[in-house]
Design a protein around this motif. Structure first.
Motif, PDB file in Angstrom:
ATOM      1  N   VAL A 193       0.834  -1.203   0.000  1.00  0.00           N
ATOM      2  CA  VAL A 193       0.000   0.000   0.000  1.00  0.00           C
ATOM      3  C   VAL A 193       0.867   1.250   0.000  1.00  0.00           C
ATOM      4  O   VAL A 193       0.598   2.219  -0.709  1.00  0.00           O
ATOM      5  CB  VAL A 193      -0.950  -0.003   1.218  1.00  0.00           C
ATOM      6  N   ALA A 194       1.923   1.235   0.774  1.00  0.00           N
ATOM      7  CA  ALA A 194       2.802   2.404   0.845  1.00  0.00           C
ATOM      8  C   ALA A 194       3.425   2.724  -0.507  1.00  0.00           C
ATOM      9  O   ALA A 194       3.682   3.888  -0.827  1.00  0.00           O
ATOM     10  CB  ALA A 194       3.902   2.161   1.883  1.00  0.00           C
ATOM     11  N   ASN A 195       3.653   1.693  -1.307  1.00  0.00           N
ATOM     12  CA  ASN A 195       4.282   1.880  -2.610  1.00  0.00           C
ATOM     13  C   ASN A 195       3.281   2.042  -3.746  1.00  0.00           C
ATOM     14  O   ASN A 195       3.676   2.211  -4.902  1.00  0.00           O
ATOM     15  CB  ASN A 195       5.203   0.699  -2.917  1.00  0.00           C
ATOM     16  N   ALA A 196       1.986   1.980  -3.426  1.00  0.00           N
ATOM     17  CA  ALA A 196       0.966   2.048  -4.475  1.00  0.00           C
ATOM     18  C   ALA A 196       0.927   3.442  -5.090  1.00  0.00           C
ATOM     19  O   ALA A 196       0.968   4.452  -4.386  1.00  0.00           O
ATOM     20  CB  ALA A 196      -0.401   1.694  -3.884  1.00  0.00           C
ATOM     21  N   ARG A 197       0.857   3.500  -6.408  1.00  0.00           N
ATOM     22  CA  ARG A 197       0.784   4.784  -7.114  1.00  0.00           C
ATOM     23  C   ARG A 197      -0.495   4.914  -7.919  1.00  0.00           C
ATOM     24  O   ARG A 197      -0.802   5.984  -8.419  1.00  0.00           O
ATOM     25  CB  ARG A 197       1.987   4.940  -8.038  1.00  0.00           C
TER      26      ARG A 197
END
Length: 359
Positions: free
Chosen positions: A126-130
């Motif tokens: 989720v933290a890396n989702a763009r």
């Protein structure tokens, strides 16, 4: 052998549990103050036995409560202001969740390392989702993800929160803004918790994974069935209550029949079979005689997988062949057995009722 007045077919039916499908829900909502619920979803699984084929039935249902909006994409991809992350450990998260549960009257959870790994992987995705698709993919198939990690589950739920502030504050906001999702935080049937944390462009990501394992569920059921005398008393009362409703005299509990029923239940667990006849072909009549009971007529009900006396009685009463035993005019005495443990396949609970008329 059965007496001429007793339907022989009533020996050969299996008790059946009510059908329970596997289901899941996905819910999404968007920014509320500095804490945002990115997604929350749960997955419930239960195994039952089919009376005819003894196979497990599963069905999957996933429904979306709302779609991710374009605003969510902006939230995920926009640079966040400079701030100092406030990392929280799994122990801190566990304490926060258990405080919320205590305030709702629910038992404390235990930290689970396997669920921690699942939660951490989810938080990092989720933290890396763009993109919206990335965010959606991060939150799908929680049941499959915990299974792949080695956590055999009966029920599992995941909540992902994004934003600053400590976890107790976030949980308080969740309680007030989304009671339906907060219900998973305090649900009484969960026993385990996993926690994950990551820092992303959109803020601090905290992931909570709640679980009830197969072994945990079984342990709870087994504890409730540990008092065999109480279990037998409960079952006898329910049987005789059903008979009284039909104007029939009560059955008498017989210690020898109790022994025959208990021996058969334990044998089925120990040797991983489910049948009225043993693998060697021993019948209910032979088992009853083996414990010193001289019978003119016998009958037997067996059940597999039901967790409570009420559940197994309900299944038997809905089955004509089993109900005929319970409401028999011929059979006068009853023995009751229940056994539980891990057989060669799964954790299992097995029930036996042996009915007889002395001769």
């Amino acid at each position: 052998m059965m007496s001429p007045g007793l339907d022989p077919a009533c020996r050969h039916g299996r008790a059946t549990d009510a059908s329970v499908a596997r289901s899941g829900t996905e819910m999404r909502s968007f920014p509320t103050f500095d804490t945002r619920l990115l997604f929350a979803h749960s997955y419930h699984r239960r195994t039952i036995r089919s009376s005819a084929s003894a196979r497990d039935r599963f069905a999957g249902v996933i429904s979306a409560a709302s779609a991710l909006a374009f605003a969510a994409l902006a939230t995920l991809s926009a640079p966040s202001p400079t701030r100092t992350p406030a990392p929280e450990t799994a122990a801190v998260a566990l304490s926060a969740v258990n405080t919320a549960r205590a305030n709702s009257g629910s038992a404390s959870l235990s930290g689970n390392a396997t669920l921690d790994r699942v939660a951490q992987a989810s938080a990092e995705r989720v933290a890396n989702a763009r993109t919206v698709d990335d965010a959606e993919a991060a939150g799908k198939d929680i049941g499959k993800r915990v299974t792949a990690a080695g956590y055999g589950h009966r029920r599992v739920a995941e909540i992902v929160l994004i934003g600053d502030g400590d976890l107790p504050a976030r949980l308080a906001r969740l309680r007030d803004s989304d009671p339906e999702t907060f219900a998973d935080v305090v649900a009484p049937d969960y026993q385990d918790l996993g926690f994950g944390q990551a820092e992303g462009r959109s803020g601090s990501v905290r992931t909570l994974v709640f679980g009830l394992s197969v072994s945990g569920e079984f342990t709870g059921h087994a504890a409730a069935l540990g008092d065999l005398r109480a279990v037998r008393a409960d079952m006898l009362a329910r049987v005789n209550g059903a008979r009284a409703a039909k104007g029939l005299p009560p059955l008498l509990e017989n210690p020898s029949l109790d022994a025959a029923a208990q021996n058969h239940a334990e044998d089925m667990i120990r040797r991983s079979y489910y049948a009225h006849d043993s693998p060697e072909g021993a019948t209910v009549m032979e088992r009853v005689r083996r414990v010193g009971y001289h019978a003119a007529a016998v009958g037997e009900n067996i059940g597999e997988g039901q967790a409570t006396v009420a559940e197994v009685i309900d299944g038997w009463m809905k089955s004509p062949k089993h109900r005929d035993h319970i409401l028999s005019l011929t059979l006068r005495e009853i023995g009751i057995g229940v056994a539980f443990g891990k057989n060669h396949r799964v954790y299992e609970i097995v029930w036996v009722q042996d009915f007889a008329t002395p001769g």
